[in-house]
Design a protein around this motif. Structure first.
Motif, PDB file in Angstrom:
ATOM      1  N   VAL A 120     -42.731  -7.426  -8.353  1.00 62.13           N
ATOM      2  CA  VAL A 120     -41.423  -7.820  -8.898  1.00 62.13           C
ATOM      3  C   VAL A 120     -40.833  -8.977  -8.068  1.00 62.13           C
ATOM      4  N   ALA A 121     -41.079  -8.974  -6.757  1.00 60.75           N
ATOM      5  CA  ALA A 121     -40.598 -10.093  -5.922  1.00 60.75           C
ATOM      6  C   ALA A 121     -41.255 -11.390  -6.391  1.00 60.75           C
ATOM      7  N   LYS A 172     -39.308 -14.186  -8.288  1.00 56.00           N
ATOM      8  CA  LYS A 172     -39.101 -15.177  -7.198  1.00 56.00           C
ATOM      9  C   LYS A 172     -37.852 -14.839  -6.374  1.00 56.00           C
ATOM     10  N   ILE A 173     -37.818 -13.589  -5.927  1.00 58.56           N
ATOM     11  CA  ILE A 173     -36.708 -13.148  -5.072  1.00 58.56           C
ATOM     12  C   ILE A 173     -37.285 -12.528  -3.793  1.00 58.56           C
ATOM     13  N   THR A 174     -36.423 -12.415  -2.781  1.00 59.84           N
ATOM     14  CA  THR A 174     -36.799 -11.701  -1.559  1.00 59.84           C
ATOM     15  C   THR A 174     -36.343 -10.251  -1.711  1.00 59.84           C
ATOM     16  N   ILE A 175     -37.215  -9.323  -1.305  1.00 60.29           N
ATOM     17  CA  ILE A 175     -36.839  -7.904  -1.386  1.00 60.29           C
ATOM     18  C   ILE A 175     -36.971  -7.259  -0.010  1.00 60.29           C
ATOM     19  N   ILE A 186     -33.815  -3.513  -9.654  1.00 58.94           N
ATOM     20  CA  ILE A 186     -34.074  -4.824  -9.027  1.00 58.94           C
ATOM     21  C   ILE A 186     -33.977  -5.922 -10.095  1.00 58.94           C
ATOM     22  N   GLU A 187     -34.558  -5.644 -11.266  1.00 62.99           N
ATOM     23  CA  GLU A 187     -34.517  -6.646 -12.351  1.00 62.99           C
ATOM     24  C   GLU A 187     -33.071  -6.924 -12.776  1.00 62.99           C
ATOM     25  N   GLU A 188     -32.276  -5.866 -12.835  1.00 60.49           N
ATOM     26  CA  GLU A 188     -30.862  -6.030 -13.217  1.00 60.49           C
ATOM     27  C   GLU A 188     -30.132  -6.881 -12.176  1.00 60.49           C
ATOM     28  N   ALA A 189     -30.410  -6.614 -10.890  1.00 62.47           N
ATOM     29  CA  ALA A 189     -29.754  -7.389  -9.817  1.00 62.47           C
ATOM     30  C   ALA A 189     -30.172  -8.862  -9.905  1.00 62.47           C
ATOM     31  N   ALA A 190     -31.461  -9.092 -10.148  1.00 61.09           N
ATOM     32  CA  ALA A 190     -31.950 -10.480 -10.230  1.00 61.09           C
ATOM     33  C   ALA A 190     -31.334 -11.190 -11.438  1.00 61.09           C
ATOM     34  N   GLU A 191     -31.200 -10.455 -12.540  1.00 53.72           N
ATOM     35  CA  GLU A 191     -30.577 -11.041 -13.747  1.00 53.72           C
ATOM     36  C   GLU A 191     -29.148 -11.485 -13.463  1.00 53.72           C
ATOM     37  N   LYS A 192     -28.484 -10.736 -12.572  1.00 55.35           N
ATOM     38  CA  LYS A 192     -27.098 -11.087 -12.208  1.00 55.35           C
ATOM     39  C   LYS A 192     -27.052 -12.131 -11.107  1.00 55.35           C
ATOM     40  N   GLY A 193     -28.194 -12.667 -10.744  1.00 53.25           N
ATOM     41  CA  GLY A 193     -28.212 -13.806  -9.821  1.00 53.25           C
ATOM     42  C   GLY A 193     -28.622 -13.487  -8.396  1.00 53.25           C
ATOM     43  N   ALA A 194     -28.965 -12.223  -8.096  1.00 53.29           N
ATOM     44  CA  ALA A 194     -29.320 -11.888  -6.702  1.00 53.29           C
ATOM     45  C   ALA A 194     -30.631 -12.565  -6.307  1.00 53.29           C
ATOM     46  N   LYS A 195     -30.608 -13.227  -5.160  1.00 52.30           N
ATOM     47  CA  LYS A 195     -31.826 -13.847  -4.600  1.00 52.30           C
ATOM     48  C   LYS A 195     -32.427 -12.953  -3.520  1.00 52.30           C
ATOM     49  N   LEU A 196     -31.625 -12.002  -3.064  1.00 53.41           N
ATOM     50  CA  LEU A 196     -32.099 -11.000  -2.097  1.00 53.41           C
ATOM     51  C   LEU A 196     -31.663  -9.640  -2.615  1.00 53.41           C
TER      52      LEU A 196
END
Ligand SMILES: NC(=O)CC(=O)C(=O)O
Length: 307
Positions: A99-100, A104-107, A50-60
């Motif tokens: 982690v959400a 500050k992302i939606t999971i 999840i952290e890797e996805a968020a680092e790449k810009g994922a908001k969801l």
């Protein structure tokens, strides 16, 4: 409680207008995770993905079906967590919430086996950017299948079916939730579209028999029939496990186009969702207006019963 549905009342209110989404364009991350028998490792591993996805810009971020446990009737009772009893009794959802909030992302947290009293469910939890639990979807259609010589599985041996379709408003739009076999029931997708969903998310673990034939077909059919986005996320394939998953997590756009996909190995897919395309496709092909409600219609039993 008996349903008060009757055919005479079966005139459905018109579909809800597509609500204006809070964001037009954003990145989604689909984490096709490897899953082992070690729950602690699965939780830590999911967190990293999840952290890797968020680092790449994922908001969801979307996770797979049953990501904290092997997919088996023997495992469900052993790995099940009491989600409503607080963070100590559900380390998997505690991690998702934390982690959400911190990123500050939606999971849309895939699914885990849930214990509630003496019942077990296959449950997906959705967390908002503040880390709060926004929705909980219990798989409505249990995966009971018998294809002799290929696959036999009976979720109903251990699990109870959920009773409620789930549509949730998030910072990244209105999302309809289904879990794996739920995708085979097109009425559910139609219901979510009628309730104004922009995106359908299906954590899933299709098998090696239905996967090659049905997985992509069902996603594309749901997307093109309902003119919305469909995202799916599977566990990575482990050929040595009791249940071998097809993989192929995918994002499909509202014209039925595959926007991003993968094979069966562990992977994180990052792709863009652009909600302006929903209006464009609905103008190009005005299915909503052309539907023959005088000849057939979808009945939203919950909406009828709440009137
Ligand atoms: N886990 C599932 O519900 C699997 C499924 O639907 C399939 O066809 O495979």
């Amino acid at each position: 409680m008996a349903s008060s549905f009757s055919p005479e009342k079966a005139r459905v209110p018109p579909a809800i207008e597509l609500p204006v989404p809070p964001v037009s364009k954003f990145k989604i991350g689909l984490c096709q995770l490897s899953v082992t028998a070690d729950k602690e490792r699965n939780i830590a591993h999911a967190r990293l993905a999840i952290e890797e996805a968020a680092e790449k810009g994922a908001k969801l971020v979307l996770l797979p079906e049953i990501w904290n446990s092997p997919y088996s009737n023997d495992s469900f009772p052993v790995y099940a967590e009491d989600i409503d009893a607080g963070t100590d009794s559900s380390p998997s959802t505690a991690m998702l919430s934390e982690v959400a909030r911190s990123l500050k992302i939606t999971i849309v947290g895939g699914s885990i086996p849930e214990r509630c009293g003496d019942k077990l469910y296959n449950t997906c939890c959705v967390f908002g950017t503040d880390g709060k639990l926004k929705a909980k979807h219990r798989k409505i259609h249990l995966f009971d299948i018998n294809i002799p010589g290929k696959i036999v599985f009976e979720e109903s041996k251990t699990l109870t079916a959920g009773e409620t379709p789930t549509v949730v408003d998030t910072d990244v739009g209105r999302i309809g939730i289904g879990i794996c076999y739920d995708i085979c029931f097109q009425e559910l997708a139609m219901l979510y579209a009628a309730r104004g969903a922009h995106l359908l998310c299906y954590p899933g673990a299709f098998n090696m028999t239905t996967g090659p034939l049905h997985w992509e077909l069902l996603q594309r059919a749901s997307a093109v029939d309902n003119q919305l986005y469909v995202a799916t996320c599977s566990p990575a394939r482990d050929a040595g496990s009791g249940y071998v998953a097809w993989g192929h997590s995918t994002l499909v756009g509202p014209f039925g186009e595959v926007l991003a996909t993968t094979e069966h190995d562990e992977a994180t897919i990052i792709s863009e969702i652009d909600y302006s395309l929903l209006e464009l496709r609905r103008t190009n092909l005005p299915l909503q207006k052309q539907r023959r409600g005088d000849l057939y219609s979808l009945v939203d039993v919950q909406r009828l019963n709440s009137q």
